[in-house]
Design a protein around this motif. Structure first.
Motif, PDB file in Angstrom:
ATOM      1  N   MET A   1      33.267  13.289  59.911  1.00 42.00           N
ATOM      2  CA  MET A   1      33.303  12.791  61.273  1.00 42.00           C
ATOM      3  C   MET A   1      34.741  12.525  61.615  1.00 42.00           C
ATOM      4  O   MET A   1      35.468  11.917  60.878  1.00 42.00           O
ATOM      5  CB  MET A   1      32.527  11.508  61.387  1.00 42.00           C
ATOM      6  N   LYS A   2      35.061  12.984  62.744  1.00 38.04           N
ATOM      7  CA  LYS A   2      36.422  12.837  63.145  1.00 38.04           C
ATOM      8  C   LYS A   2      36.594  11.602  63.984  1.00 38.04           C
ATOM      9  O   LYS A   2      35.781  11.297  64.823  1.00 38.04           O
ATOM     10  CB  LYS A   2      36.898  14.063  63.911  1.00 38.04           C
TER      11      LYS A   2
ATOM     12  N   SER B   1      31.469  19.906  52.947  1.00 39.59           N
ATOM     13  CA  SER B   1      31.060  19.552  54.310  1.00 39.59           C
ATOM     14  C   SER B   1      30.603  20.808  55.053  1.00 39.59           C
ATOM     15  O   SER B   1      29.654  21.448  54.628  1.00 39.59           O
ATOM     16  CB  SER B   1      32.200  18.831  55.024  1.00 39.59           C
ATOM     17  N   GLU B   2      31.273  21.195  56.135  1.00 36.36           N
ATOM     18  CA  GLU B   2      30.883  22.435  56.811  1.00 36.36           C
ATOM     19  C   GLU B   2      30.959  23.622  55.849  1.00 36.36           C
ATOM     20  O   GLU B   2      30.154  24.556  55.940  1.00 36.36           O
ATOM     21  CB  GLU B   2      31.766  22.693  58.028  1.00 36.36           C
TER      22      GLU B   2
ATOM     23  N   ILE C   1      35.779  26.610  50.013  1.00 31.10           N
ATOM     24  CA  ILE C   1      35.573  26.746  51.458  1.00 31.10           C
ATOM     25  C   ILE C   1      35.669  25.360  52.079  1.00 31.10           C
ATOM     26  O   ILE C   1      34.909  24.459  51.731  1.00 31.10           O
ATOM     27  CB  ILE C   1      34.213  27.388  51.777  1.00 31.10           C
ATOM     28  N   SER C   2      36.589  25.203  53.020  1.00 31.33           N
ATOM     29  CA  SER C   2      36.900  23.869  53.557  1.00 31.33           C
ATOM     30  C   SER C   2      35.884  23.394  54.589  1.00 31.33           C
ATOM     31  O   SER C   2      35.056  24.159  55.076  1.00 31.33           O
ATOM     32  CB  SER C   2      38.291  23.885  54.193  1.00 31.33           C
ATOM     33  N   GLY C   3      35.994  22.108  54.918  1.00 30.27           N
ATOM     34  CA  GLY C   3      35.151  21.504  55.942  1.00 30.27           C
ATOM     35  C   GLY C   3      35.662  21.763  57.337  1.00 30.27           C
ATOM     36  O   GLY C   3      36.601  22.550  57.547  1.00 30.27           O
ATOM     37  N   SER C   4      35.062  21.090  58.322  1.00 29.31           N
ATOM     38  CA  SER C   4      35.383  21.370  59.727  1.00 29.31           C
ATOM     39  C   SER C   4      36.802  20.942  60.082  1.00 29.31           C
ATOM     40  O   SER C   4      37.373  20.051  59.464  1.00 29.31           O
ATOM     41  CB  SER C   4      34.380  20.666  60.643  1.00 29.31           C
TER      42      SER C   4
ATOM     43  N   GLY D   1      27.267  19.123  51.754  1.00 28.62           N
ATOM     44  CA  GLY D   1      26.847  20.111  52.731  1.00 28.62           C
ATOM     45  C   GLY D   1      25.587  19.674  53.461  1.00 28.62           C
ATOM     46  O   GLY D   1      24.728  19.017  52.884  1.00 28.62           O
ATOM     47  N   PRO D   2      25.449  20.030  54.741  1.00 23.36           N
ATOM     48  CA  PRO D   2      24.260  19.635  55.506  1.00 23.36           C
ATOM     49  C   PRO D   2      23.079  20.549  55.256  1.00 23.36           C
ATOM     50  O   PRO D   2      23.238  21.733  54.962  1.00 23.36           O
ATOM     51  CB  PRO D   2      24.731  19.746  56.952  1.00 23.36           C
TER      52      PRO D   2
END
Length: 478
Positions: free
Chosen positions: A1-2, A274-275, A191-194, A298-299
């Motif tokens: 969450m940003k 994450s993403e 692989i990175s998140g958002s 991961g979601p």
């Protein structure tokens, strides 16, 4: 969450007076105050400097993990100060006073602070909060990162570039670490998140992918990590890409590794955070050559549900009332529905604006409304909010490890792990492990609250428990 605070380029107001005049302003310097938000008090530091064009300012909100934010416009006229930034929806308006105002002052080094002050209003998102700034001796925040790898390294690092032919041949730049004295090792693609991330997934002065790649390579596992498209040394346009587009970047990394002779091409797996933990299954579901997947936070639930849970957790951390939280969730659900139900961009914008009008969002503040609409209508968000991970997870048949932290406030551990369990059970995946890690946050740090504001302040970048769990699981299979 940003958080609502994000770094942007500095745009300075020019005045028709000399730099010598600028340098004489009593408002120049380092200032510190406390912002009262309900039951919370947040430290705000503002650093004002003169330059050839006028003045420039940066801001720190250390309790929210936001450091060295450049603010677009700084205007000083006599004893009056106005600092604003439209994208951050921030405005600070104040008057210099030769006396120290005690209200809203921080206790940090107060005895050392001088006796002048700025009596100000902090405006954001329609809120107007009084804040008094006094002089501060804190010019910048230093960070200690004890896990940063130090030589000698028992592996070699190679700078590499590979092309994504599905994206017009853009070249992505990364680092491949190969363990010494290990012939044809298994390899993991990170692989990175958002958000636009470099190959080390740098955020809050932490570099988790650097720590993870070092740990894996010290334990006999090769690692390829790369800059997101349009970031650092990689080509392409990040802003026009969706999660699916990012999956083709990671897939291009897979194709590249399959061309090499110094790794085991039958043992190439994906580790997504994450993403990235949502993107990795996309690739594994359509490509049988993927040997394994590790999902870090991961979601698995529909992404609109995920976002609503994030919003609720943030509101709870701010001690907002039950009524406020309910209104906030209803507002965001309505906006998400407007995006999901309207393929036509103009209709979606109209629907969002109608929702904001009805709720009198931010007291009609045009900057706040524009910011919400633009974010909701971005190409990335429109894909993301509609995405449902379950059908993809159901198709993944390779070994799969999911780790989630108990104190994760961005991807709730229990609800997402249980959804993964249902997907793998339905898809009859023969080898999956779902691990709940107590005390860890979304970044897999050992945390007190799990709130984003802690990330920067925690010296640890990644818990040894998380590092050991991932490494042991891979080595048991490969």
């Amino acid at each position: 969450m940003k958080t609502i605070f994000k770094s942007i380029a500095v745009i300075l107001i020019s005045f028709l007076i000399s730099i010598e005049s600028f340098g004489q302003s009593k408002l120049i310097g380092d200032w510190e105050g406390l912002l009262n938000i309900g039951s919370k008090k947040i430290r705000i530091l503002v650093h004002i400097q003169a330059n050839e064009n006028g003045f420039k300012s940066t801001m720190d909100s250390p309790d929210q993990g936001a450091i060295n934010l450049s603010l677009a416009d700084t205007e000083i006229k006599d004893d009056s100060l106005k600092i604003s930034d439209a994208k951050l929806m921030i405005k600070i308006v104040g008057e210099y006073s030769p006396k120290l105002e005690r209200q809203n002052r921080s206790s940090i080094d107060e005895a050392k602070q001088q006796s002048d002050s700025i009596k100000a209003l902090f405006l954001q998102g329609g809120a107007k909060i009084p804040i008094n700034f006094g002089r501060s001796e804190i010019k910048e925040f230093s960070t200690n990162r004890p896990q940063t790898p130090k030589p000698p390294f028992p592996y070699k690092s190679e700078e590499v570039k590979f092309a994504n032919e599905k994206a017009g041949g853009i070249k992505l730049a990364g680092t491949l670490t190969l363990p010494d004295n290990v012939a044809n090792p298994p390899v993991a693609i990170l692989i990175s998140g958002s958000g636009a991330q470099n190959r080390n997934e740098k955020a809050f002065e932490h570099e988790p992918f650097l720590i993870l790649s070092d740990y894996l390579s010290r334990n006999g596992i090769a690692v390829l990590r790369y800059d997101d498209r349009g970031t650092a040394e990689s080509e392409g346009n990040f802003k026009t890409a969706t999660s699916f587009d990012f999956s083709t970047d990671a897939e291009a990394a897979l194709f590249y590794l399959q061309s090499r002779k110094d790794i085991n091409t039958k043992k190439i797996g994906l580790i997504g955070h994450s993403e990235g933990g949502m993107i990795a299954p996309m690739i594994a579901a359509r490509n049988p050559d993927v040997a394994f997947v590790v999902s870090m936070a991961g979601p698995a639930v529909p992404l609109d549900q995920l976002m609503l849970k994030q919003i609720e957790e943030l509101a709870l951390s701010e001690n907002r009332s039950e009524e406020d939280i309910k209104k906030l969730l209803n507002l965001n659900q309505a906006i998400f529905n407007a995006v999901k139900e309207n393929e036509d961009s103009m209709k979606a914008v109209s629907a969002i604006e109608s929702i904001l009008d009805k709720e009198n969002y931010a007291n009609g503040n045009p900057d706040a409304r524009r910011n919400i609409t633009q974010r909701s209508m971005s190409i990335w968000f429109r894909y993301f909010i509609k995405y449902i991970p379950f059908p993809t997870l159901e198709k993944v048949n390779c070994p799969f490890l999911a780790i989630n932290g108990e104190k994760d406030k961005q991807v709730d551990a229990k609800m997402n792990l249980e959804m993964m369990r249902s997907a793998f059970s339905k898809g009859k995946n023969p080898d999956y492990s779902l691990i709940y890690l107590p005390g860890l946050n979304h970044a897999f740090q050992e945390a007190n609250t799990g709130n984003v504001s802690e990330y920067r302040m925690i010296e640890q970048t990644m818990s040894p428990v998380a590092l050991e769990t991932i490494t042991k699981w891979i080595k048991e299979r490969f």
